[in-house]
Design a protein around this motif. Structure first.
Motif, PDB file in Angstrom:
ATOM      1  N   THR A 185       0.863  -1.175   0.000  1.00  0.00           N
ATOM      2  CA  THR A 185       0.000   0.000   0.000  1.00  0.00           C
ATOM      3  C   THR A 185       0.905   1.232   0.000  1.00  0.00           C
ATOM      4  O   THR A 185       1.733   1.395   0.900  1.00  0.00           O
ATOM      5  CB  THR A 185      -0.927  -0.001   1.218  1.00  0.00           C
ATOM      6  OG1 THR A 185      -1.641  -1.246   1.254  1.00  0.00           O
ATOM      7  CG2 THR A 185      -1.930   1.139   1.153  1.00  0.00           C
ATOM      8  N   ALA A 187       0.822   4.623   0.456  1.00  0.00           N
ATOM      9  CA  ALA A 187       0.935   5.571   1.572  1.00  0.00           C
ATOM     10  C   ALA A 187       1.548   4.903   2.794  1.00  0.00           C
ATOM     11  O   ALA A 187       2.420   5.476   3.467  1.00  0.00           O
ATOM     12  CB  ALA A 187      -0.431   6.152   1.907  1.00  0.00           C
ATOM     13  N   ASN A 188       1.106   3.678   3.094  1.00  0.00           N
ATOM     14  CA  ASN A 188       1.630   2.959   4.258  1.00  0.00           C
ATOM     15  C   ASN A 188       3.129   2.726   4.127  1.00  0.00           C
ATOM     16  O   ASN A 188       3.879   2.858   5.097  1.00  0.00           O
ATOM     17  CB  ASN A 188       0.919   1.616   4.419  1.00  0.00           C
ATOM     18  CG  ASN A 188      -0.577   1.756   4.583  1.00  0.00           C
ATOM     19  OD1 ASN A 188      -1.202   2.559   3.897  1.00  0.00           O
ATOM     20  ND2 ASN A 188      -1.177   0.972   5.470  1.00  0.00           N
ATOM     21  N   GLY A 192       4.660   5.204   6.421  1.00  0.00           N
ATOM     22  CA  GLY A 192       4.508   4.397   7.620  1.00  0.00           C
ATOM     23  C   GLY A 192       5.545   3.312   7.774  1.00  0.00           C
ATOM     24  O   GLY A 192       5.354   2.368   8.552  1.00  0.00           O
ATOM     25  N   LEU A 216       2.577  13.707   7.809  1.00  0.00           N
ATOM     26  CA  LEU A 216       2.143  12.463   7.159  1.00  0.00           C
ATOM     27  C   LEU A 216       2.710  11.241   7.881  1.00  0.00           C
ATOM     28  O   LEU A 216       2.023  10.231   8.044  1.00  0.00           O
ATOM     29  CB  LEU A 216       2.574  12.464   5.692  1.00  0.00           C
ATOM     30  CG  LEU A 216       1.835  13.478   4.796  1.00  0.00           C
ATOM     31  CD1 LEU A 216       2.487  13.557   3.429  1.00  0.00           C
ATOM     32  CD2 LEU A 216       0.359  13.109   4.668  1.00  0.00           C
ATOM     33  N   GLN A 217       3.952  11.317   8.323  1.00  0.00           N
ATOM     34  CA  GLN A 217       4.549  10.181   9.023  1.00  0.00           C
ATOM     35  C   GLN A 217       3.923   9.962  10.395  1.00  0.00           C
ATOM     36  O   GLN A 217       3.997   8.861  10.935  1.00  0.00           O
ATOM     37  CB  GLN A 217       6.062  10.383   9.165  1.00  0.00           C
ATOM     38  CG  GLN A 217       6.812  10.241   7.858  1.00  0.00           C
ATOM     39  CD  GLN A 217       8.311  10.396   8.026  1.00  0.00           C
ATOM     40  OE1 GLN A 217       8.780  11.160   8.871  1.00  0.00           O
ATOM     41  NE2 GLN A 217       9.082   9.678   7.213  1.00  0.00           N
ATOM     42  N   GLN A 219       0.740  10.111  11.001  1.00  0.00           N
ATOM     43  CA  GLN A 219      -0.610   9.577  10.871  1.00  0.00           C
ATOM     44  C   GLN A 219      -0.621   8.064  11.061  1.00  0.00           C
ATOM     45  O   GLN A 219       0.387   7.381  10.860  1.00  0.00           O
ATOM     46  CB  GLN A 219      -1.188   9.928   9.495  1.00  0.00           C
ATOM     47  CG  GLN A 219      -1.241  11.416   9.200  1.00  0.00           C
ATOM     48  CD  GLN A 219      -2.003  12.174  10.261  1.00  0.00           C
ATOM     49  OE1 GLN A 219      -3.185  11.947  10.492  1.00  0.00           O
ATOM     50  NE2 GLN A 219      -1.316  13.087  10.940  1.00  0.00           N
ATOM     51  N   TRP A 221      -1.656   4.814   9.438  1.00  0.00           N
ATOM     52  CA  TRP A 221      -1.977   4.341   8.096  1.00  0.00           C
ATOM     53  C   TRP A 221      -2.620   2.957   8.200  1.00  0.00           C
ATOM     54  O   TRP A 221      -1.961   1.955   8.427  1.00  0.00           O
ATOM     55  CB  TRP A 221      -0.732   4.318   7.231  1.00  0.00           C
ATOM     56  CG  TRP A 221      -0.187   5.705   7.038  1.00  0.00           C
ATOM     57  CD1 TRP A 221       0.839   6.305   7.704  1.00  0.00           C
ATOM     58  CD2 TRP A 221      -0.709   6.700   6.155  1.00  0.00           C
ATOM     59  NE1 TRP A 221       1.008   7.586   7.289  1.00  0.00           N
ATOM     60  CE2 TRP A 221       0.074   7.881   6.342  1.00  0.00           C
ATOM     61  CE3 TRP A 221      -1.761   6.727   5.225  1.00  0.00           C
ATOM     62  CZ2 TRP A 221      -0.153   9.052   5.617  1.00  0.00           C
ATOM     63  CZ3 TRP A 221      -1.974   7.900   4.513  1.00  0.00           C
ATOM     64  CH2 TRP A 221      -1.188   9.034   4.706  1.00  0.00           C
ATOM     65  N   TYR A 222      -3.937   2.941   8.008  1.00  0.00           N
ATOM     66  CA  TYR A 222      -4.707   1.710   8.208  1.00  0.00           C
ATOM     67  C   TYR A 222      -4.454   0.703   7.069  1.00  0.00           C
ATOM     68  O   TYR A 222      -4.347   1.081   5.893  1.00  0.00           O
ATOM     69  CB  TYR A 222      -6.199   2.038   8.277  1.00  0.00           C
ATOM     70  CG  TYR A 222      -7.068   0.842   8.589  1.00  0.00           C
ATOM     71  CD1 TYR A 222      -7.206   0.378   9.891  1.00  0.00           C
ATOM     72  CD2 TYR A 222      -7.713   0.149   7.564  1.00  0.00           C
ATOM     73  CE1 TYR A 222      -7.980  -0.736  10.173  1.00  0.00           C
ATOM     74  CE2 TYR A 222      -8.492  -0.966   7.841  1.00  0.00           C
ATOM     75  CZ  TYR A 222      -8.624  -1.402   9.132  1.00  0.00           C
ATOM     76  OH  TYR A 222      -9.390  -2.504   9.410  1.00  0.00           O
ATOM     77  N   ASP A 223      -4.336  -0.546   7.437  1.00  0.00           N
ATOM     78  CA  ASP A 223      -4.165  -1.636   6.488  1.00  0.00           C
ATOM     79  C   ASP A 223      -5.483  -2.384   6.367  1.00  0.00           C
ATOM     80  O   ASP A 223      -5.946  -3.001   7.337  1.00  0.00           O
ATOM     81  CB  ASP A 223      -3.051  -2.574   6.947  1.00  0.00           C
ATOM     82  CG  ASP A 223      -2.800  -3.710   5.973  1.00  0.00           C
ATOM     83  OD1 ASP A 223      -3.404  -3.713   4.874  1.00  0.00           O
ATOM     84  OD2 ASP A 223      -1.994  -4.604   6.294  1.00  0.00           O
TER      85      ASP A 223
END
Length: 225
Positions: A185, A187-188, A192, A216-217, A219, A221-223
């Motif tokens: 993913t 963004a992750n 992340g 941003l780092q 946040q 980041w949902y998987d």
């Protein structure tokens, strides 16, 4: 043409043909570091095979894809993946399957499968889907709005996404051309990663201030897999 010259040409053509058809097996995991002593090895490129005399029908059966995934999360989507880890009979077959559930306006965010192409079938709802081609093809974006019964293909390794643009739940099923397709993913992975990527790298890559990258780092980041 003399006989020995003809034999040399045939030999060269034969060798060239073998080079064209020969290749390493496709990787089935992120990495597989070589060891000199197999006793020290924990993984192989794939999985060990069960004794054929002990195989039964349950080895080729999976129950659960009729059950809706829980979309009560920040993305509003849930991927229920069936790979060789869930269905042992997929080992060496080069295929896997997944169900994707979407809440209204739910998103399966931009991601890539490093080891598989993907074919998607919409069972319910309306999805806006697309993928981005490589730098070689000018990062061209290919998109389509899909309705019930429509099919779309995502080439191997391309960044792609699916967004429910309807006011009702949506369901899609996907087939993947690997027993272990993997998922990254975007963004992750970028914001992340553990440990985090250097601010110097990301600020220059995205041409933004460090404050933006730090935000941003920070946040979660949902998987959804």
């Amino acid at each position: 043409m003399e006989l020995h010259q003809l034999l040399v040409i045939v030999a060269i053509l034969t060798m060239s043909s073998s080079f064209v058809t020969a290749s390493d097996p496709s990787p089935l995991q992120d990495f597989c570091v070589a060891v000199n002593n197999p006793v020290d090895g924990l993984f192989v490129n794939g999985k060990f095979c069960k004794n054929p005399n002990m195989v039964n029908a349950d080895d080729f059966f999976f129950y659960g894809l009729q059950i809706p995934g829980n979309t009560s999360n920040p993305l509003g989507s849930k991927v229920t993946l069936v790979t060789v880890d869930q269905l042992a009979g997929l080992n060496t077959l080069g295929i896997s399957i997944a169900r994707i559930d979407f809440a209204p306006y739910g998103l399966n965010p931009p991601h890539t499968h490093p080891r598989a192409s993907e074919i998607l079938l919409v069972l319910e709802g309306t999805l806006y889907v697309g993928f981005v081609a490589s730098n070689q093809n000018n990062n061209t974006l290919f998109t389509k709005v899909l309705n019930k019964g429509d099919v779309f293909v995502f080439p191997e390794g391309m960044i792609h996404f699916q967004l429910n643009v309807g006011k009702t739940d949506a369901i899609a099923f996907v087939g993947l051309s690997s027993q272990n397709p993997g998922v990254i993913t975007i963004a992750n992975a970028v914001f992340g990663s553990k440990p985090p990527i250097s601010l110097d790298v990301l600020t220059k890559a995205f041409q933004v201030d460090k404050d933006v990258i730090q935000y941003l780092q920070s946040q979660f980041w949902y998987d959804n897999n």
